[in-house]
Every structure is written in C-alpha cells, then in structure tokens.
Design a protein around this motif. Structure first.
Motif, short mmCIF file in Angstrom:
data_model
loop_
_atom_site.label_atom_id
_atom_site.label_comp_id
_atom_site.label_asym_id
_atom_site.label_seq_id
_atom_site.Cartn_x
_atom_site.Cartn_y
_atom_site.Cartn_z
N GLU A 30 -47.40 42.00 127.66
CA GLU A 30 -47.79 42.78 126.48
C GLU A 30 -48.54 44.05 126.89
N ASN A 34 -47.36 48.00 126.37
CA ASN A 34 -48.16 49.01 125.67
C ASN A 34 -48.31 50.27 126.50
N LYS A 80 -46.42 52.10 116.01
CA LYS A 80 -45.02 52.22 116.42
C LYS A 80 -44.00 52.16 115.30
N GLY A 94 -43.12 47.58 121.78
CA GLY A 94 -43.94 46.86 120.79
C GLY A 94 -43.56 47.31 119.39
N ALA A 99 -50.02 42.01 119.52
CA ALA A 99 -50.38 41.60 120.87
C ALA A 99 -51.88 41.65 121.11
N LYS A 303 -40.21 38.59 122.07
CA LYS A 303 -39.43 39.84 122.04
C LYS A 303 -38.40 39.88 123.16
MG MG Z 1 -47.81 45.96 122.19
#
Ligand code: MG
Ligand code: ATP
Length: 563
Positions: A30, A34, A80, A94, A99, A303
């Motif tokens: 995660e 990012n 996002k 993401g 997260a 994901k």
């Molecule tokens: Mg993220």
C-alpha cells in the motif's frame, strides 16, 4: 429502540484493516503504491524484522499539505477519484481511500511530508488510528511513512504472523514486484540496516530483470509483444527449459498494477503449447496496457484481482504475443528446445535378495545359504514406457511408478541414516559457484540447518552467489549445481504439506536422486526396486503423498470386461 447501529469510524477501520492489511508485505504494498501514485522517481524501503517491527517508505513524490495529510487518515478520503464514474476508469493504483486509515488502526504510523512548492513540511504521529501529534517540520520534499509494531493492538492477528524470515520473504517479493514493474523508478531496499538492493533507474526492462531476478533469469528470456486494437502486450517469457515446478514467477502488470490473472496465465500457457512439460510453470513478465475502462480492479480488497471487459481480446493478444515470441526465437531452435534431461542417477546397485516375496515389512536377511530348490518361481517385471513397472500378483496386476517408488526408498534410507548422524557430503574438488535469486538466498538461510544436515555445504560468495563445497551422498552427480535450484524450489512449494524442514529437504533430495521416468531398467534393477520398496515403512506413497503402487485386481478387470 432498534438494534442496528452505525459503527464508529475506528471500528470500521479495524474491520477494513482485516481485509487490507494481512501482513507486513501488504502494508509495504500500500505504501509503495501511494508513492508511485504521487509520481515518485525514487523510493526507499526500510524493513526491520521483515517488516513486523518497522516498515518505512520514503519517496520524492508530490507530498501532501498539512490539511491533506490529516485527511489522509480519514476513511474514504482519497485524492484519486471523486465520483462513481471515476471508478469506471481507474488510472491510479489506489482508489479506495482505505489504506492509510486501515494501517493506522493496527500499527503506530508516523508521517513526514512536504509538497513540492512549500518550505516546511508536516509531521503527524497517529495512535489508534487518530492523529495524536501534528506539527510543522523541516523535511525533504516528498513523503516518508513509518509503520511500527504491526498488530501491536490486535494480538489475535499478530499471532498469525509467520516467522520474521517468512514475513521478510513476502515483503521482498512485494518489493521485487514493484521494482520489476517500474524500471524507471530508482528503488532501494534496506533490511535490518543492510542494503539489499540499490536499483538505479533505467529504461531497460532487461537490466531491471537482471538486477532483481539474476543473470541466469535474464539470459533465458524471450521478448514478446503484440497489440490488437487498443490492447497492447509486451514483455518477456522464459525458455521452456527454464520452467519451474511451482507458480510464483508470473509477473503480470495491467496498466502498471501487479495482478494475478488466471485468464492471462491460461493464455500464456496456451502460447507455450507443447513446449511446456506437464506440471511446469514458466516464469514471465508481461505488461498489458489497456484503456482503464476495460479493466476493473475493484473486485477484491487486495486490488490484485482484476476483471477484464473484453476477456477474449485480452486472451488472444497475450496468446499471440507468446506465439510470435516463439516463432521469432525459433530461428535459433537450440535456444528454446526444452532440455528434458533424463539423467541416470540410479543407486540400486544392491545385491538382489534371494526371495522375491512381496511383503510389507523387511524380512530378516536369510541366515542360511539360498536354497535354489526352494526358490519361488521367477517373477517377470514388465517396464512400460520406461516409466511404470507391471508385475503379476495372485490377485491381479501391480503397477509401480518407478520414480515415486525409488523416491520412497531413498527418502526412508536418508531418514534412517540421519537417525545416527548428519550425512557427510561428497566434497567437491572445485566448488561450484551458483547464482541465487534473493528469494533463494532467503530459502537457503531458512533451511540452512536441514540442508547442511543432509550433506550440502554451502557458503555465501559475493552478492547473489553461493559456493557449493559438498553435496549429499545420495545424489549421484551434482553437475552444474542446478539441482540445488530445483531443491530450493521444491521445498518452498506450497503444495507440499510436510511441516518438518528436515523431512521437506530429505523428500526433495530423494526426488532428485531417484530414477526418473524415462530411465530404462533391467530385470534385476526392477526386482531390486520392488524388494526395497516393500521393505520400507510406507511403501504405498511417495514422500510427497502420491501413490507409488496401484493394484488392478482380477475382479476389477473382469468387471470392466463385463464378465
Ligand atoms: Mg493508497
Ligand atoms: N506517499 C504519498 N505521497 C503523496 N500523497 C499520499 C501519499 N500517501 C498517501 N497520500 C495521499 O493520501 C490519500 C490516502 O491514501 P490511501 O492509501 O489511504 O488511499 P488511496 O491511495 O487513495 O486509496 P487506496 O486505499 O486504494 O490505497 C491518497 O489519496 C493521497 O492523496
């Protein structure tokens, strides 16, 4: 009053954390996602104790303002996506805004961040998911997130973490997935204060493959590429002879996202067709670019699963890419021909026992000289396709899988000898230098005791290499040392259930040392194998649990012929 309540955000985060944060490697994933989404060109990862104690990810990306940094810890806050429509075409790694709050609910999270155009940055320390200290701080441009003591407040989850080494391996795999997927980002990995990787940015995927997976890997690849409409596939597959016994080296990236996709795997496998031996999995690295609206990554909290809108088109583009890759490579066929070598390493040179009686337990060695007049009638063994041995019994026919049977025999012999002492390896006059992937290095460390107990003597040799100085007595020939790669692959295979490390390694060595399918056996060798098999503790299955013998009874034969 009704019974249903809306959960407090903290509880909701904890529940989400159950799905998002499985282990240190998922936190690492995660955080690096990012950093990539923030446009970083340099990402530095620090781990302590495999990530259990500390995971730190620093990037030189966009950074966050103080307001954004505080918001980032709120559930469902994301920069996002904005509307449900955006979910139709996700272009970032993401998109859930889950997260950071999830991680902060199960670990101590500290963040330092500064946007490009500001002088000062922000420091936030969280506790139980909430910012506890917020202050202005001098920090470099970009973001640094430090996650400490994962699951400190969820003892039940902490208990499920595996050993430091295993967690480190998962984290390492995660790091490698990103490093391979983004060669143009400079990546550094430091574990317990030691630099494991420093990968300078490069335009060349092959260079990145070599730096992360090793020279051996990078020398066995075939470039592939194909596009149909707006779907494009490019990357590398490996020569069929490089195929492994287990999955785990299939790197599929869809618009930069590492995914697991049975559809793509099936297309690759189809492309290999007959080149691929049964039960083998070729490593490959494929980059698939498709319009974001054709792929939905929002189907699992990890994901990592995706749903494609035009499955057929994806399948065919991948298939075609692989087929074309082979056609091109075929101009030098020797380069891609499968090297199925049936090395003869039979060790059944024991003298035959005089009584060819098939009993489960070893019969004590006869005291008197064999009495030829008492000897039982000759048993005939039939070897079929140099793979199975057929023999007639009172009730029908026994079919023996020669490899599995010999595996069982050797396995028990190895364990028997280990009862008294470690095995003394056969020393090599000239040690063999072997290149190892980082994962293999980890496996060697993890299984060091067991491997040495069984007669291997290995030593670290420069970065990414080891020296083999001795090898187990049961193995006839060590050749170029490739066998050790196979053993390491074997013992990490998730299909094997044996928890005892020594037994896992012993089973693998037995497998390598055993006669193979394809080895022609004489009557005497077959008979020896039979005798030895039925003198073992457990003659009916090989150490991996597959049957060694099946019986076709007369009853069954009669039934099948409708008698
Ligand atoms: Mg993220
Ligand atoms: N390294 C970073 N650099 C800049 N901004 C960041 C960084 N990490 C997080 N952020 C900001 O914090 C927000 C929240 O991050 P978080 O990972 O929780 O959610 P997300 O990435 O939007 O979605 P997902 O839950 O799917 O990862 C991001 O949308 C981003 O704006």
């Amino acid at each position: 009053m009704g019974k249903i309540r809306v959960l407090d955000e903290w509880v909701a985060n904890r529940i989400a954390a159950g799905e998002v944060v499985e282990r240190p490697a998922s936190v690492l994933k995660e955080l690096v996602e990012n950093s990539i989404d923030a446009g970083a060109t340099e990402i530095e990862v620090k781990l302590e104790d495999g990530g259990i104690r500390l995971i730190e990810v620093s990037d030189n990306g966009d950074g966050m303002t103080k307001e954004d940094a505080i918001l980032a810890f709120r559930r469902h806050s994301t920069s996002k996506i904005q509307t449900a429509d955006d979910l139709q075409e996700i272009a970032t790694l993401g998109f859930r805004g889950e997260a950071l709050p999830s991680i902060a609910s199960v670990a101590k999270v500290t963040i330092f961040t500064r946007p490009q155009n500001e002088q000062m940055g922000t420091y936030i320390l969280t506790e139980n998911g909430k910012p506890r200290e917020i202050s202005e701080t001098g920090t470099r441009k970009g973001t640094r997130v430090i996650v400490e003591n994962l699951f400190y407040n969820v003892p039940a989850r902490k208990k499920f973490l595996k050993s430091i080494r295993t967690e480190y391996k998962h984290s390492l795999n995660t790091f490698i997935r990103f490093a391979l997927g983004y060669p143009n980002i400079r990546f550094q990995l430091i574990s317990n204060g030691k630099e494991v990787f420093l990968l300078l940015e490069t335009d060349s995927i092959t260079k990145r493959i070599k730096d992360t997976l090793g020279t051996d890997f990078s020398e066995n690849i075939i470039e592939v590429g194909h596009s149909i409409d707006e779907i494009s596939v490019k990357g590398f597959i490996t020569k069929p002879s490089f195929a492994r016994k287990s999955r785990g080296y299939d790197y599929i990236y869809v618009n930069g996202r590492f995914v697991k996709s049975p559809l793509v795997s099936a297309a690759v496998k189809n492309g290999y067709g007959a080149y691929l031996q049964k039960g083998r999995f070729p490593p490959y690295i494929l980059f698939i670019s498709i319009p974001p609206e054709l792929v939905d990554p929002n189907i699992h909290p990890s994901k990592m699963a995706v749903r494609f809108k035009r499955e057929d088109a994806i399948f065919h583009t991948v298939l075609k890419a692989v087929e074309k890759g082979f056609q091109k490579a075929k101009t030098t066929p020797e380069k891609i021909a499968p090297s199925i070598s049936f090395k003869k390493s039979i060790t059944t040179k024991r003298e035959p026992t005089p009584h060819r009686v098939i009993t489960k337990k070893a019969s004590p060695p006869p005291q008197e000289e064999p009495d030829f007049f008492r000897m039982e009638p000759e048993i005939n063994f039939y070897q079929v396709h140099n793979m199975f041995i057929f023999v007639e019994t009172k009730n029908g026919i026994l079919v023996v899988d020669q490899h599995a049977a010999h595996e069982r025999v050797l396995y028990e012999q190895v364990l028997e000898r280990l009862k008294s002492a470690s095995l003394t390896g056969q020393r090599l006059l000239f040690p063999i230098v072997l290149e190892m992937t980082p994962q293999e290095m980890e496996t060697i460390k993890e299984y060091k005791d067991a491997i040495e107990h069984l007669g291997f003597e290995t030593r670290a040799y420069g970065s990414g290499h080891i020296l083999i100085e001795a090898f187990p007595p049961f193995i006839k020939e060590i050749g170029n040392g490739e066998i050790l790669h196979e053993i390491l692959e074997d013992i990490t295979s998730p299909e094997i259930e044996e928890p005892d490390k020594l037994k896992r390694v012993a089973a693998s060595i037995a497998c390598k040392a055993a006669i193979k399918a394809g080895d022609k056996l004489s009557q005497r060798e077959m008979q020896n194998l039979f005798d030895m098999l039925f003198a073992t503790e457990n003659p009916f299955s090989c150490p991996h649990g597959r049957p060694t013998v099946i019986e076709l009874t007369l009853n069954e034969l009669e039934r099948r012929f409708g008698r």
